[in-house]
Design a protein around this motif. Structure first.
Motif, PDB file in Angstrom:
ATOM      1  N   LEU A   4     -11.065 -19.607  -4.810  1.00 23.19           N
ATOM      2  CA  LEU A   4     -10.068 -18.745  -4.299  1.00 23.19           C
ATOM      3  C   LEU A   4      -9.348 -17.908  -5.716  1.00 23.19           C
ATOM      4  O   LEU A   4      -9.606 -18.439  -6.960  1.00 23.19           O
ATOM      5  N   GLU A   6      -6.544 -15.488  -7.143  1.00 20.40           N
ATOM      6  CA  GLU A   6      -5.181 -14.880  -6.918  1.00 20.40           C
ATOM      7  C   GLU A   6      -4.980 -13.327  -7.778  1.00 20.40           C
ATOM      8  O   GLU A   6      -5.739 -13.334  -8.642  1.00 20.40           O
ATOM      9  N   CYS A  22      -4.457 -13.891  -2.339  1.00 22.95           N
ATOM     10  CA  CYS A  22      -5.365 -14.839  -2.215  1.00 22.95           C
ATOM     11  C   CYS A  22      -6.606 -14.601  -1.596  1.00 22.95           C
ATOM     12  O   CYS A  22      -6.334 -14.694  -0.384  1.00 22.95           O
ATOM     13  N   TRP A  36       0.715 -21.910  -1.329  1.00 27.93           N
ATOM     14  CA  TRP A  36       1.214 -21.404  -2.473  1.00 27.93           C
ATOM     15  C   TRP A  36       2.156 -22.332  -3.375  1.00 27.93           C
ATOM     16  O   TRP A  36       3.137 -23.027  -2.846  1.00 27.93           O
ATOM     17  N   CYS A  96      -2.862 -20.442  -5.585  1.00 29.87           N
ATOM     18  CA  CYS A  96      -3.110 -20.480  -4.248  1.00 29.87           C
ATOM     19  C   CYS A  96      -3.759 -21.732  -3.981  1.00 29.87           C
ATOM     20  O   CYS A  96      -4.671 -22.270  -4.873  1.00 29.87           O
TER      21      CYS A  96
END
Length: 126
Positions: A4, A6, A22, A36, A96
């Protein structure tokens, strides 16, 4: 594994807006919840918002309800957090997170999420 990333954090004046994204990669995110979270200096990590891919249900902390909007773009495997009417109290590192596949017991519980991004700094000046 799942990764992930961000983006979209930065410095903004009170009353302004920011849009966090994200991007997810590594495997499918069908039937998962994504959320979040944020952590301000000297404070504990707290839940901000979440979305369940199957059905599209959304959830918000009371402190951001009406100001923040979470949405998903399945074609791009991306979750977005639109933040409007920002306050200095919103200053934090925003993370995220993706839950493990299958049923989830408690949407705001951080232990329900197995994968985390590295975070992006949001600073709101008064």
């Amino acid at each position: 594994q799942v990764q992930l990333v961000e983006s979209g954090g930065g410095l903004v004046q009170a009353g302004g807006s920011l849009r966090l994204s994200c991007a997810a990669s590594g495997r499918t995110f069908s039937n998962r919840a994504m959320g979040w979270f944020r952590q301000a200096p000297g404070k504990e990590r707290e839940f901000v918002a979440a979305i369940v891919w199957s059905g599209g249900s959304t959830y918000y902390a009371n402190s951001v309800k009406g100001r923040f909007t979470i949405s998903g773009d399945n074609a791009k495997n991306t979750v977005t957090l639109q933040m409007n009417s920002l306050k200095p109290e919103d200053t934090a590192v925003y993370y995220c997170a993706a839950a493990r596949p299958g049923p989830i017991r408690s949407i705001p519980y951080d232990r329900e999420y197995d994968y985390w991004g590295q975070g992006t700094q949001v600073t709101v000046s008064s």
